[in-house]
Design a protein around this motif. Structure first.
Motif, PDB file in Angstrom:
ATOM      1  N   LEU A  16     -15.609 -14.474  20.909  1.00 38.72           N
ATOM      2  CA  LEU A  16     -14.375 -15.212  21.184  1.00 38.72           C
ATOM      3  C   LEU A  16     -13.858 -15.943  19.945  1.00 38.72           C
ATOM      4  O   LEU A  16     -12.647 -16.044  19.741  1.00 38.72           O
ATOM      5  CB  LEU A  16     -14.586 -16.181  22.347  1.00 38.72           C
ATOM      6  CG  LEU A  16     -14.904 -15.490  23.675  1.00 38.72           C
ATOM      7  CD1 LEU A  16     -15.245 -16.520  24.741  1.00 38.72           C
ATOM      8  CD2 LEU A  16     -13.776 -14.586  24.120  1.00 38.72           C
ATOM      9  N   CYS A  20     -10.207 -15.405  18.285  1.00 43.97           N
ATOM     10  CA  CYS A  20      -9.288 -16.509  17.972  1.00 43.97           C
ATOM     11  C   CYS A  20      -8.662 -16.361  16.590  1.00 43.97           C
ATOM     12  O   CYS A  20      -7.532 -16.777  16.374  1.00 43.97           O
ATOM     13  CB  CYS A  20     -10.002 -17.856  18.057  1.00 43.97           C
ATOM     14  SG  CYS A  20     -10.304 -18.408  19.739  1.00 43.97           S
ATOM     15  N   THR A  26      -4.054 -18.477  20.756  1.00 45.31           N
ATOM     16  CA  THR A  26      -5.433 -18.758  21.177  1.00 45.31           C
ATOM     17  C   THR A  26      -5.806 -20.236  21.025  1.00 45.31           C
ATOM     18  O   THR A  26      -6.981 -20.571  21.055  1.00 45.31           O
ATOM     19  CB  THR A  26      -6.430 -17.895  20.383  1.00 45.31           C
ATOM     20  OG1 THR A  26      -6.283 -18.178  18.994  1.00 45.31           O
ATOM     21  CG2 THR A  26      -6.215 -16.414  20.631  1.00 45.31           C
ATOM     22  N   LYS A  28      -5.641 -22.871  23.024  1.00 46.15           N
ATOM     23  CA  LYS A  28      -6.403 -23.443  24.146  1.00 46.15           C
ATOM     24  C   LYS A  28      -7.838 -22.913  24.155  1.00 46.15           C
ATOM     25  O   LYS A  28      -8.776 -23.666  24.373  1.00 46.15           O
ATOM     26  CB  LYS A  28      -5.731 -23.133  25.480  1.00 46.15           C
ATOM     27  CG  LYS A  28      -4.523 -23.973  25.743  1.00 46.15           C
ATOM     28  CD  LYS A  28      -4.965 -25.367  26.100  1.00 46.15           C
ATOM     29  CE  LYS A  28      -3.817 -26.111  26.747  1.00 46.15           C
ATOM     30  NZ  LYS A  28      -4.144 -27.489  27.018  1.00 46.15           N
ATOM     31  N   LEU A  29      -7.992 -21.617  23.903  1.00 43.55           N
ATOM     32  CA  LEU A  29      -9.344 -21.046  23.852  1.00 43.55           C
ATOM     33  C   LEU A  29     -10.126 -21.666  22.712  1.00 43.55           C
ATOM     34  O   LEU A  29     -11.296 -22.035  22.865  1.00 43.55           O
ATOM     35  CB  LEU A  29      -9.290 -19.520  23.699  1.00 43.55           C
ATOM     36  CG  LEU A  29     -10.638 -18.815  23.604  1.00 43.55           C
ATOM     37  CD1 LEU A  29     -11.513 -19.091  24.816  1.00 43.55           C
ATOM     38  CD2 LEU A  29     -10.434 -17.312  23.419  1.00 43.55           C
ATOM     39  N   ARG A  30      -9.502 -21.832  21.572  1.00 42.23           N
ATOM     40  CA  ARG A  30     -10.155 -22.460  20.417  1.00 42.23           C
ATOM     41  C   ARG A  30     -10.612 -23.882  20.780  1.00 42.23           C
ATOM     42  O   ARG A  30     -11.743 -24.276  20.466  1.00 42.23           O
ATOM     43  CB  ARG A  30      -9.184 -22.476  19.235  1.00 42.23           C
ATOM     44  CG  ARG A  30      -9.850 -22.690  17.906  1.00 42.23           C
ATOM     45  CD  ARG A  30      -8.900 -22.493  16.749  1.00 42.23           C
ATOM     46  NE  ARG A  30      -8.510 -21.081  16.675  1.00 42.23           N
ATOM     47  CZ  ARG A  30      -7.283 -20.659  16.407  1.00 42.23           C
ATOM     48  NH1 ARG A  30      -6.322 -21.503  16.170  1.00 42.23           N
ATOM     49  NH2 ARG A  30      -7.017 -19.375  16.355  1.00 42.23           N
ATOM     50  N   GLU A  32     -11.340 -25.048  23.747  1.00 45.73           N
ATOM     51  CA  GLU A  32     -12.459 -24.955  24.684  1.00 45.73           C
ATOM     52  C   GLU A  32     -13.755 -24.601  23.956  1.00 45.73           C
ATOM     53  O   GLU A  32     -14.804 -25.167  24.235  1.00 45.73           O
ATOM     54  CB  GLU A  32     -12.164 -23.933  25.780  1.00 45.73           C
ATOM     55  CG  GLU A  32     -11.073 -24.356  26.743  1.00 45.73           C
ATOM     56  CD  GLU A  32     -11.432 -25.604  27.518  1.00 45.73           C
ATOM     57  OE1 GLU A  32     -12.186 -25.511  28.503  1.00 45.73           O
ATOM     58  OE2 GLU A  32     -10.960 -26.693  27.122  1.00 45.73           O
ATOM     59  N   ILE A  84      -9.488 -13.165  29.140  1.00 41.14           N
ATOM     60  CA  ILE A  84      -9.954 -14.466  28.684  1.00 41.14           C
ATOM     61  C   ILE A  84      -8.829 -15.230  27.985  1.00 41.14           C
ATOM     62  O   ILE A  84      -8.850 -16.452  27.934  1.00 41.14           O
ATOM     63  CB  ILE A  84     -11.189 -14.309  27.746  1.00 41.14           C
ATOM     64  CG1 ILE A  84     -11.786 -15.666  27.365  1.00 41.14           C
ATOM     65  CG2 ILE A  84     -10.828 -13.551  26.483  1.00 41.14           C
ATOM     66  CD1 ILE A  84     -12.454 -16.379  28.470  1.00 41.14           C
ATOM     67  N   LEU A  85      -7.811 -14.527  27.472  1.00 42.33           N
ATOM     68  CA  LEU A  85      -6.699 -15.184  26.787  1.00 42.33           C
ATOM     69  C   LEU A  85      -5.596 -15.645  27.730  1.00 42.33           C
ATOM     70  O   LEU A  85      -4.692 -16.358  27.305  1.00 42.33           O
ATOM     71  CB  LEU A  85      -6.100 -14.265  25.714  1.00 42.33           C
ATOM     72  CG  LEU A  85      -7.009 -13.951  24.537  1.00 42.33           C
ATOM     73  CD1 LEU A  85      -6.265 -13.102  23.512  1.00 42.33           C
ATOM     74  CD2 LEU A  85      -7.554 -15.215  23.896  1.00 42.33           C
ATOM     75  N   THR A  90      -8.860 -18.587  30.293  1.00 48.63           N
ATOM     76  CA  THR A  90      -9.369 -19.608  29.371  1.00 48.63           C
ATOM     77  C   THR A  90      -9.901 -20.810  30.137  1.00 48.63           C
ATOM     78  O   THR A  90     -10.945 -21.374  29.802  1.00 48.63           O
ATOM     79  CB  THR A  90      -8.271 -20.040  28.386  1.00 48.63           C
ATOM     80  OG1 THR A  90      -7.878 -18.912  27.602  1.00 48.63           O
ATOM     81  CG2 THR A  90      -8.741 -21.162  27.466  1.00 48.63           C
ATOM     82  N   TRP A 103      -5.850 -27.827  35.143  1.00 42.94           N
ATOM     83  CA  TRP A 103      -5.388 -26.979  34.048  1.00 42.94           C
ATOM     84  C   TRP A 103      -3.884 -26.792  34.108  1.00 42.94           C
ATOM     85  O   TRP A 103      -3.296 -26.749  35.183  1.00 42.94           O
ATOM     86  CB  TRP A 103      -6.077 -25.626  34.122  1.00 42.94           C
ATOM     87  CG  TRP A 103      -6.072 -24.889  32.828  1.00 42.94           C
ATOM     88  CD1 TRP A 103      -5.250 -23.859  32.469  1.00 42.94           C
ATOM     89  CD2 TRP A 103      -6.910 -25.122  31.690  1.00 42.94           C
ATOM     90  NE1 TRP A 103      -5.545 -23.430  31.194  1.00 42.94           N
ATOM     91  CE2 TRP A 103      -6.563 -24.199  30.698  1.00 42.94           C
ATOM     92  CE3 TRP A 103      -7.929 -26.038  31.426  1.00 42.94           C
ATOM     93  CZ2 TRP A 103      -7.185 -24.150  29.455  1.00 42.94           C
ATOM     94  CZ3 TRP A 103      -8.547 -25.980  30.202  1.00 42.94           C
ATOM     95  CH2 TRP A 103      -8.185 -25.053  29.225  1.00 42.94           C
TER      96      TRP A 103
END
Length: 127
Positions: A16, A20, A26, A28-30, A32, A84-85, A90, A103
């Motif tokens: 992941l 990113c 990305t 929000k994923l970063r 998290e 996941i994106l 996410t 969220w």
């Protein structure tokens, strides 16, 4: 509201983190991943990971969904494969069965309640 700590396997974290660097949108994923507890060993079975199947309820709409959390290349909502994106994908990463997550999604703020989590087994029907 303080966010609960999430758990991510070292394997998923490495994949992941690389994603990113190469995919737009990305942030929000970063975020998290930066707050995640990274596990080198086994992650508990009830924690949402990449390739986990899970059932969750959107508390705003009351709708229950069954999905498999996947990498973007294999996502397909008609087959229940949630990227996941995606905002919800996410949001779910690293949380456990029984957790409720506040969220922001494109339609506004919501709460997602994870009802159950399991890994997709070889030969098991897709959700």
């Amino acid at each position: 509201m303080k966010k609960k700590q999430i758990i991510v396997s070292l394997h998923d974290y490495e994949i992941l983190k690389t994603l990113c660097y190469h995919a737009p949108g990305t942030d929000k994923l970063r975020e998290e991943l930066e707050r995640a507890v990274i596990r080198k060993g086994k992650v508990p079975d009830d924690v949402v990971q990449v390739n986990s199947t899970l059932q969750f309820r959107d508390e705003r709409s009351g709708k229950v969904r069954s999905v498999q959390l996947v990498l973007p290349a294999v996502s397909n909502l008609q087959l229940g494969k949630l990227s996941i994106l995606s905002p919800i994908g996410t949001a779910l990463l690293g949380y456990s069965a029984g957790d409720t997550i506040d969220w922001e999604v494109p339609a506004g703020k919501t709460q997602l309640h994870i009802l159950s989590v399991g890994l997709l087994l070889e030969g098991e029907p897709k959700v």
